[in-house]
Write a protein that holds these residues in place. Structure first.
Motif: not given
Ligand SMILES: NC(=O)c1ccc[n+]([C@@H]2O[C@H](COP(=O)([O-])OP(=O)(O)OC[C@H]3O[C@@H](n4cnc5c(N)ncnc54)[C@H](O)[C@@H]3O)[C@@H](O)[C@H]2O)c1
Ligand SMILES: NC(=O)c1ccc[n+]([C@@H]2O[C@H](COP(=O)([O-])OP(=O)(O)OC[C@H]3O[C@@H](n4cnc5c(N)ncnc54)[C@H](O)[C@@H]3O)[C@@H](O)[C@H]2O)c1
Lengths: 201, 201
Positions: A176, A192, A199, B8, B11-12, B15-16, B19-20, B23, B74, B76, B103
Motif C-alpha cells: 500500500n 484478482m 468463486y 467482484r 478480491p479487492v 488484497r488491501y 497488505n495490512l 504490516m 472465495l 481460497l 496465493d
C-alpha cells in the motif's frame, strides 16, 4: 457527474467494443454487452443512458459511435502521456502491449535502476535512469506513472514520482503506497480476476 | 446468494487486507477501507454485512478474521490449481508474482509452444509442451487456466484448454474468446485501471 462505479466500468465496455470494432462489427445490443461483460442488460442501458447514449430498438448501439463517446468521456480522445518505472518482466509486457494497442494513454518514457538495463531499448524507447525523472516529466508533459518494481522499492519510487510532479499512479507492487492527498493511486492486481473466477467454479 | 458486484469486490478487499496483515495491523474501520478502496463506507458496511460480518463500534473490523472469512467465501481457503499458457514477459511476471504471494490459487503448470522455452524452468516448474495439456490437467486436478499468448494464438489455445477439461479462463490476450456455455472467461486488462485514472486528472 458520472458515478465512480460507472467510470470504472467504462474501460471495460471500451475494451470489448474495441475488439468488436477490430472485427468490423457495426452494432451491439444491450443483451450482447450484458453477456460479454457479465452485467445485467438493464444495468448496461442505465450506464449508457448516463451520457445520453440511447440504443435503437431492433438495432442496439452503434459500436464506432460508442467507442468514440466513451473515449471522450475518459479523456482518451487526446493522447495522455504516461511513464513506466521498472523494466522487468511486467514492465516489458506492459510496454509492448501499450504500443501494440496504440492506446491513447501512451507510455512515452521508461525508467529503471539497473545499470545493465539503462540505455537499452524497449519499443523504441531508451530506458532512462531515475535521475532524469523530473526533467522528463516536464519535457514530455507526463502526469501519470506506472510502478512495476519490487515491493521493497515501490515507496521510494512513489516518493520520487510525487516530487517530480506525478499526480496519478498505477501501482503493481504488492504494497500500500503512501502519497499526498492530491495524488491518486490505483492498485492493480492481475490475479484478482483469477480470484473471482474461483468463486464460480 | 452474494451478488456478482460484491463477489467482484471481495478480491479487492482481500488484497488491501492482506497488505495490512503483512504490516501487522490488527483492526480497520469502514472509513479506512472506504478511503483505500475508493468506496463509500456505507457500501463497505453493506458488503461486509452480506456475509454476517459486523464491525464493532470504535474498533472496526478485525483484519485477520476478515481475511480468513473472505478467503473462505472465495474458496481460497483451499488451494486451487491453475495452469498458465504463455511463458513470455507477462507469463514470467505472473508466475513469479503468484509464487511470491503464496496465493491459494496456485500456478502448478506452465505451457509454451516455443521449443527454446520448453524444458526450461520458471519458479521451479518446467515449461511443458501443449501436447501434455490434457494429462497434466487430470494429474494435477486443474480447472482454471491463464492465457498469456499473443492475440492470434489465443483462440486455438482456448479450444485446447476447453478440450482438456478447463472450465475457467483468465484471458490476457486482446481478443474476445469464443467458448462453450459452461466455460467462464474473464478478460484481464492491466491498462483498464490506467484509463479510469485519466478520468480523475
Ligand atoms: N499486481 C500484479 O498483478 C502483479 C503481477 C506481476 C508482478 N507484479 C509485481 O510487479 C513488480 C515487477 O514484477 P516483475 O516480474 O517485472 O519483476 P522484475 O524483477 O522482473 O522487474 C523489476 C524491475 O524493477 C527494477 N527496479 C528495482 N528497483 C528499482 C528502483 N528502485 N527504481 C527503478 N527500478 C527498479 C529492476 O531493475 C527490474 O528491472 C513486482 O513488485 C511484482 O510483485 C504484480
Ligand atoms: N491484458 C493486458 O493487460 C495485457 C498486458 C500485457 C500483455 N498482454 C497480452 O498478453 C500476451 C502476452 O504478452 P507478452 O508480453 O508476454 O508476450 P511474449 O511475446 O513475451 O510472450 C508470448 C508467449 O506465448 C508463447 N506462445 C505463442 N503462441 C503460443 C501457442 N500457440 N501456445 C503456447 N504458447 C504460445 C510464446 O512462445 C511466448 O513465450 C499478449 O497477447 C499481450 O498482448 C495483455
Amino acid at each position: 457527474k458520472i458515478s465512480e462505479a460507472v467510470v470504472r466500468r467504462l474501460p471495460v465496455y471500451l475494451r470489448y467494443l474495441n475488439n468488436l470494432k477490430a472485427m468490423n462489427v457495426r452494432t451491439v445490443s444491450s443483451q450482447q454487452l450484458g453477456e460479454a461483460l457479465d452485467l445485467n442488460p438493464a444495468q448496461i442501458r442505465k450506464d449508457l443512458a448516463c451520457f445520453g447514449e440511447f440504443g435503437r430498438k431492433g438495432i442496439g448501439y452503434e459500436v464506432n459511435y460508442l467507442v468514440e463517446k466513451i473515449k471522450s468521456i475518459l479523456k482518451l480522445d487526446k493522447q495522455v502521456n504516461v511513464l513506466l518505472v521498472g523494466a522487468g518482466h511486467l514492465g516489458h509486457a506492459i510496454s509492448n502491449y501499450n504500443a501494440y494497442l496504440k492506446d491513447s494513454m501512451r507510455i512515452v518514457a521508461i525508467f529503471d535502476a539497473d545499470p545493465h538495463k539503462i540505455g537499452k531499448k524497449i519499443v523504441n524507447m531508451m530506458i532512462q535512469p531515475l535521475e532524469e525523472l523530473a526533467n522528463t516529466v516536464k519535457e514530455k508533459n507526463i502526469r501519470i506513472a506506472i510502478i512495476a518494481v519490487p515491493a521493497d522499492a515501490a515507496q521510494a519510487v512513489a516518493d520520487r514520482l510525487v516530487a517530480a510532479g506525478i499526480t496519478g499512479i498505477l501501482n503493481f507492487a504488492p504494497t500500500n503506497l503512501r502519497v499526498p492527498e492530491n495524488v491518486r493511486v490505483h492498485d492493480a492486481d492481475v490475479t484478482m480476476e483469477l480470484h473471482s473466477l474461483a468463486y464460480y467454479l
